[in-house]
Design an enzyme around this catalytic site. Structure first.
Site, PDB file in Angstrom:
ATOM      1  N   ARG A 134       1.955   9.422  -3.609  1.00  0.00           N
ATOM      2  CA  ARG A 134       2.927   8.342  -3.370  1.00  0.00           C
ATOM      3  C   ARG A 134       3.928   8.724  -2.284  1.00  0.00           C
ATOM      4  NH1 ARG A 134       4.776   7.963  -9.214  1.00  0.00           N
ATOM      5  NH2 ARG A 134       3.372   9.746  -9.392  1.00  0.00           N
ATOM      6  N   TRP A 135       4.286   9.997  -2.268  1.00  0.00           N
ATOM      7  CA  TRP A 135       5.227  10.491  -1.260  1.00  0.00           C
ATOM      8  C   TRP A 135       4.649  10.275   0.142  1.00  0.00           C
ATOM      9  CZ3 TRP A 135       5.489  14.268   2.555  1.00  0.00           C
ATOM     10  CH2 TRP A 135       6.765  14.695   2.921  1.00  0.00           C
TER      11      TRP A 135
ATOM     12  N   ARG B  62       3.884  11.378 -19.496  1.00  0.00           N
ATOM     13  CA  ARG B  62       2.770  11.879 -20.316  1.00  0.00           C
ATOM     14  C   ARG B  62       2.423  13.308 -19.915  1.00  0.00           C
ATOM     15  NH1 ARG B  62       0.414   7.406 -17.416  1.00  0.00           N
ATOM     16  NH2 ARG B  62      -0.432   8.158 -15.465  1.00  0.00           N
TER      17      ARG B  62
ATOM     18  N   ASP C   4       3.601  16.111  -9.923  1.00  0.00           N
ATOM     19  CA  ASP C   4       3.017  14.795  -9.646  1.00  0.00           C
ATOM     20  C   ASP C   4       3.801  14.065  -8.555  1.00  0.00           C
ATOM     21  OD1 ASP C   4       1.272  12.717  -9.917  1.00  0.00           O
ATOM     22  OD2 ASP C   4       2.169  11.906 -11.740  1.00  0.00           O
ATOM     23  N   GLY C   5       3.092  13.260  -7.783  1.00  0.00           N
ATOM     24  CA  GLY C   5       3.765  12.380  -6.826  1.00  0.00           C
ATOM     25  C   GLY C   5       3.482  12.658  -5.365  1.00  0.00           C
TER      26      GLY C   5
ATOM     27  N   ASN D 286      -9.562  16.021 -12.074  1.00  0.00           N
ATOM     28  CA  ASN D 286      -9.276  15.710 -10.664  1.00  0.00           C
ATOM     29  C   ASN D 286     -10.527  15.713  -9.768  1.00  0.00           C
ATOM     30  OD1 ASN D 286      -5.962  17.285 -10.525  1.00  0.00           O
ATOM     31  ND2 ASN D 286      -6.527  15.150 -10.855  1.00  0.00           N
TER      32      ASN D 286
HETATM   33  C1  FPP Z   1      -0.410  15.166  -8.241  1.00  0.00           C
HETATM   34  O1  FPP Z   1       0.007  14.248  -7.253  1.00  0.00           O
HETATM   35  C2  FPP Z   1      -0.701  16.407  -7.629  1.00  0.00           C
HETATM   36  C3  FPP Z   1      -1.915  17.013  -7.644  1.00  0.00           C
HETATM   37  C4  FPP Z   1      -3.103  16.467  -8.308  1.00  0.00           C
HETATM   38  C5  FPP Z   1      -2.122  18.270  -6.965  1.00  0.00           C
HETATM   39  C6  FPP Z   1      -1.006  19.264  -7.088  1.00  0.00           C
HETATM   40  C7  FPP Z   1      -1.223  20.199  -5.985  1.00  0.00           C
HETATM   41  C8  FPP Z   1      -0.276  20.709  -5.176  1.00  0.00           C
HETATM   42  C9  FPP Z   1       1.157  20.508  -5.363  1.00  0.00           C
HETATM   43  C10 FPP Z   1      -0.663  21.504  -3.999  1.00  0.00           C
HETATM   44  C11 FPP Z   1      -1.449  22.747  -4.198  1.00  0.00           C
HETATM   45  C12 FPP Z   1      -0.927  23.675  -5.229  1.00  0.00           C
HETATM   46  C13 FPP Z   1      -0.620  24.984  -5.048  1.00  0.00           C
HETATM   47  C14 FPP Z   1      -0.374  25.833  -6.242  1.00  0.00           C
HETATM   48  C15 FPP Z   1      -0.511  25.618  -3.733  1.00  0.00           C
HETATM   49  P1  FPP Z   1      -0.851  12.952  -7.036  1.00  0.00           P
HETATM   50  O2  FPP Z   1      -1.793  13.221  -5.925  1.00  0.00           O
HETATM   51  O3  FPP Z   1      -1.503  12.519  -8.307  1.00  0.00           O
HETATM   52  O4  FPP Z   1       0.254  11.955  -6.592  1.00  0.00           O
HETATM   53  P2  FPP Z   1       0.362  10.407  -6.952  1.00  0.00           P
HETATM   54  O5  FPP Z   1       0.571  10.320  -8.441  1.00  0.00           O
HETATM   55  O6  FPP Z   1       1.569   9.981  -6.189  1.00  0.00           O
HETATM   56  O7  FPP Z   1      -0.886   9.760  -6.498  1.00  0.00           O
END
Ligand code: FPP
Length: 229
Positions: free
Chosen positions: A19-20, A182, A15-16, A63
């Site tokens: 925001r990053w 969570r 996660d993150g 998602n």
């Molecule tokens: C959560 O960050 C991340 C995701 C919903 C996607 C995870 C996907 C990857 C790391 C890239 C693709 C994966 C692979 C296996 C190549 P968020 O977007 O919810 O971040 P936020 O909480 O800061 O909004």
């Protein structure tokens, strides 16, 4: 279950990314791109550290409700990385599997997934599960329905052996980056006795050193599995 003090199977909620990227004045997809690069780095490091299996939460059943542009970008990245991993794991002992409901994914992505799953099915050194269109509740329903279709009784072990992660057993450790406390529908059934590790570090910044901190913390935990020690 775990090998010495190294967890045998680690699940990660990455996660993150959003925001990053926002913190750098960029679009969320910029964070997903860096997050994807980080997946390669952490997979390599975890396996080199003695972890047998990783289950990475890449895209949840929920998602799909994100803006279409972000969903498209994530799907594109997933296809690219599954292809990259297919190439990389061809001559190694890593088995790559997708945990989740393949229906609902594009035909092209399903083809890539089927190809790599078949190519690596006999590999026994490590397991990399990519949780894609995955939901923990949906997975339990799927496992129960599989038992019913086979005319079997519904039992705890029966459900466990029909989950997507039956290829590597229950996770010893579940890590969540990005500061939320969570599980967000991740590994609900098989995570019943997993140790949980939460960190504020955002996924693109979660490097080898941060992974080692999670391993170190895991090493200090006393696991009782409901018993008295
Ligand atoms: C959560 O960050 C991340 C995701 C919903 C996607 C995870 C996907 C990857 C790391 C890239 C693709 C994966 C692979 C296996 C190549 P968020 O977007 O919810 O971040 P936020 O909480 O800061 O909004």
């Amino acid at each position: 279950m775990e090998n010495g003090r190294i967890p045998r199977h680690v699940g990660i909620i990455m996660d993150g990314n959003g925001r990053w990227a926002t913190a750098r004045g960029k679009e969320r997809s910029y964070g997903h791109r860096f997050g994807s690069e980080n997946v390669s780095r952490i997979v390599e490091h975890a396996f080199n550290s003695g972890v047998y299996a990783l289950t990475l939460y890449a895209f949840s059943s929920e998602n799909w409700a994100r803006p279409q542009k972000e969903v498209d970008e994530l799907m594109k990245l997933l296809k690219t990385y599954i292809r990259k991993f297919a190439k990389k794991f061809q001559k190694s002992g890593v088995r790559l599997c997708v945990a989740g409901d393949k229906q609902g994914l594009s035909d092209e992505l399903i083809q890539e997934i089927n190809k790599v799953e078949e190519q690596t099915s006999s590999h026994g050194e490590h397991v990399l599960n990519i949780a894609l269109n995955y939901g923990g509740r949906q997975e339990i329903v799927y496992a129960v329905n599989k038992l019913l279709e086979q005319g079997k009784n519904v039992t705890v072990d029966g459900i466990l052996s029909n989950l997507y992660t039956a290829n590597c057993g229950e996770p010893d450790l579940i890590v969540r980056t990005g500061g939320e406390l969570r599980l967000s529908n991740f590994l609900l059934y098989q995570g019943a006795y997993s140790e949980l590790y939460f960190t504020d570090v955002l996924w693109p910044d979660f490097d080898e050193n941060e992974f080692d901190k999670a391993l170190e913390e895991f090493g200090k935990r006393k696991r009782r599995f409901g018993k008295v020690q």
